[in-house]
Design an enzyme around this catalytic site. Structure first.
Site, mmCIF file in Angstrom:
data_model
loop_
_atom_site.group_PDB
_atom_site.id
_atom_site.type_symbol
_atom_site.label_atom_id
_atom_site.label_comp_id
_atom_site.label_asym_id
_atom_site.label_seq_id
_atom_site.Cartn_x
_atom_site.Cartn_y
_atom_site.Cartn_z
ATOM 1 N N LYS A 222 5.643 16.720 6.007
ATOM 2 C CA LYS A 222 4.314 17.299 6.287
ATOM 3 C C LYS A 222 4.309 18.408 7.356
ATOM 4 C CE LYS A 222 1.325 13.960 4.166
ATOM 5 N NZ LYS A 222 1.954 12.720 3.724
ATOM 6 N N PHE B 268 2.451 3.833 2.996
ATOM 7 C CA PHE B 268 2.639 4.854 1.962
ATOM 8 C C PHE B 268 3.931 5.587 2.273
ATOM 9 C CE2 PHE B 268 2.298 9.110 0.169
ATOM 10 C CZ PHE B 268 2.021 8.793 -1.158
ATOM 11 N N ASP C 29 9.054 5.961 9.336
ATOM 12 C CA ASP C 29 8.503 7.026 8.504
ATOM 13 C C ASP C 29 7.465 7.770 9.344
ATOM 14 O OD1 ASP C 29 6.985 8.618 6.816
ATOM 15 O OD2 ASP C 29 6.979 7.174 5.156
HETATM 16 C C1 LIG Z 1 2.716 12.083 2.746
HETATM 17 C C2 LIG Z 1 3.591 10.955 3.105
HETATM 18 C C3 LIG Z 1 4.758 10.657 2.384
HETATM 19 C C4 LIG Z 1 5.142 11.379 1.108
HETATM 20 O O1 LIG Z 1 5.326 12.741 1.281
HETATM 21 P P1 LIG Z 1 5.433 13.689 -0.018
HETATM 22 O O2 LIG Z 1 5.797 15.016 0.570
HETATM 23 O O3 LIG Z 1 4.103 13.677 -0.688
HETATM 24 O O4 LIG Z 1 6.485 13.138 -0.886
HETATM 25 C C5 LIG Z 1 5.559 9.638 2.832
HETATM 26 N N1 LIG Z 1 5.245 8.927 3.926
HETATM 27 C C6 LIG Z 1 4.139 9.176 4.644
HETATM 28 C C7 LIG Z 1 3.855 8.372 5.864
HETATM 29 C C8 LIG Z 1 3.262 10.184 4.248
HETATM 30 O O5 LIG Z 1 2.139 10.406 4.940
#
Ligand SMILES: *Cc1c(COP(=O)(O)O)cnc(C)c1O
Length: 393
Positions: free
Chosen positions: A243, A129, A214
């Protein structure tokens, strides 16, 4: 009356009025133990005095001046993130998806600036994701999230997570970078198998392409080290954060080496709100706390207690839970039932968790969670599992 909010979310019918540490309080007076932390966002819990003070102090001086001017807090936070990581330079945005967009653009510019514009494709992984913008949706390739949004942005494909041979087979003359979560969060708390990140590093080096981690969910001490890739002793060329970085204030960051960011010259990328003084004040205050060795050691101890407790629950309720997953305070239980259903039952019992794909419920408490709160959460899960096993029998 029907809500005027666009109905893109499936929301629980609870309105929270305030929080304190790992507790949230609803409008009806009910108290909840919060092991979702706004999906790994509220790293220091709710209403942390240091963060409240940092935000209030900055709010009284300057909210916003735009990136047409130098911003002290950006200089300080960028220097600290570089000092604490493999990186040299940082771009600030407002979210995780924007941090990943920056990483994707950076990878293409990196090669284009070196006369290799043909290298523009990004290889990602199944179950990942990366956000909800068109490019980050394409990077993750989750068919459920792409459905009916028109042609998928070209230039992205996915290999099975953990499969180095599949990665090697998919790298080609057009590949610009590999994009991977060291621990898949939304995909179901899947930790990269031992040697996988090192293998990706070797493949990227051999191909002359960038390795992007990421760490939007796994970073900022969530896994017990400041960044999850430290467990593997492997450094990327680029890392994205969001986050936990703002502890609840919207902020994202793309950290890169000078070499990787060589194409990101003046005017190449921008964000109106990115790195504004409010976000920088809070993120610097988060870093003041989470980068301390004693804090990280406490996270590791809390994680050990939570992990041991979850293992006991899996052993006690094999008809309800299949396995524990995770690292640090990024923990998951794989359930026999739908994860949304399990999360709903736990919520009714007073414990908030975050459902994920692959029938996994995520335990992502604030990193300041104490032993009594861990024990209380485990007791709630035990009671709910017991009731459930009775019902199934
Ligand atoms: C939450 C998340 C995102 C996206 O973050 P947003 O602030 O919702 O755009 C991208 N990568 C990972 C691994 C995430 O957990």
């Amino acid at each position: 009356m029907a809500s005027a909010v666009m109905p893109t979310y499936t929301r629980a019918p609870i309105v929270f009025t305030h929080g304190k540490g790992c507790e949230l309080f609803a409008r009806d007076g009910r108290r909840y133990l919060d092991f979702a932390a706004g999906i790994a966002v509220c790293a220091l819990g709710h209403a942390h005095p240091g963060l409240v003070a940092a935000l209030a102090e900055q709010a009284g001086r300057l909210w916003h001046c735009s990136n047409l001017f130098e911003i002290e807090g950006q200089e300080r936070l960028a220097a600290r993130l570089a000092e604490l990581s493999f990186g040299d330079v940082v771009f600030f945005g407002n979210s995780g998806a924007e941090a990943n967009e920056c990483a994707i653009k950076l990878a293409r510019r990196h090669h284009a600036a070196a006369g290799r514009a043909e290298r523009w494709r990004i290889l990602g992984f199944e179950g990942s994701f990366h956000g909800r913008t068109l490019a980050t949706l394409a990077a993750a390739g989750n068919p459920r999230n792409l459905q009916n949004f028109g042609p998928v942005v070209p230039g992205f494909e996915q290999a099975p997570f953990g499969d180095l041979d599949a990665v090697a087979a998919r790298l080609g003359p057009e590949t610009a970078a590999i994009l991977v979560e060291p621990i898949q969060g939304d995909g179901g708390i899947r930790v990269a198998p031992p040697g996988f990140l090192a293998g990706l590093r070797a493949l990227a080096d051999r191909a002359g392409i960038l390795l992007i981690f990421d760490e939007i969910q796994s970073g900022i001490a969530r896994s017990g080290t400041l960044f999850a890739h430290a467990h593997d002793g492997v450094a990327p060329d680029v890392m994205t954060l969001a986050k936990g970085l703002g502890g609840g204030f919207p902020v994202g960051a793309c950290v890169a080496t000078h070499h990787a960011a060589a194409g990101m010259t003046g005017g190449s990328h921008a964000s109106t709100f990115g790195g504004n003084p409010l976000a920088m004040a809070v993120a610097n205050a988060v870093l003041d706390v989470v980068a301390q060795p004693a804090f990280l050691a406490r996270v590791a101890r809390a994680a050990a207690r939570l992990g041991a407790g979850l293992d006991r629950l899996v052993a006690a309720h094999p008809g309800v839970f299949e396995a524990r997953r995770g690292r640090g305070l990024m923990a998951g239980l794989r359930c026999r039932a739908d994860s949304g259903e399990v999360a709903g039952r736990l919520r009714d019992a007073g414990l908030l968790v975050a459902p994920a794909q692959d029938r996994v419920v995520r335990f992502l408490p604030a990193l300041v969670v104490d032993d009594a709160q861990i024990d209380e959460a485990l007791a709630i899960v035990d009671a709910v599992a017991r009731r459930n096993a009775d019902r199934a029998a």
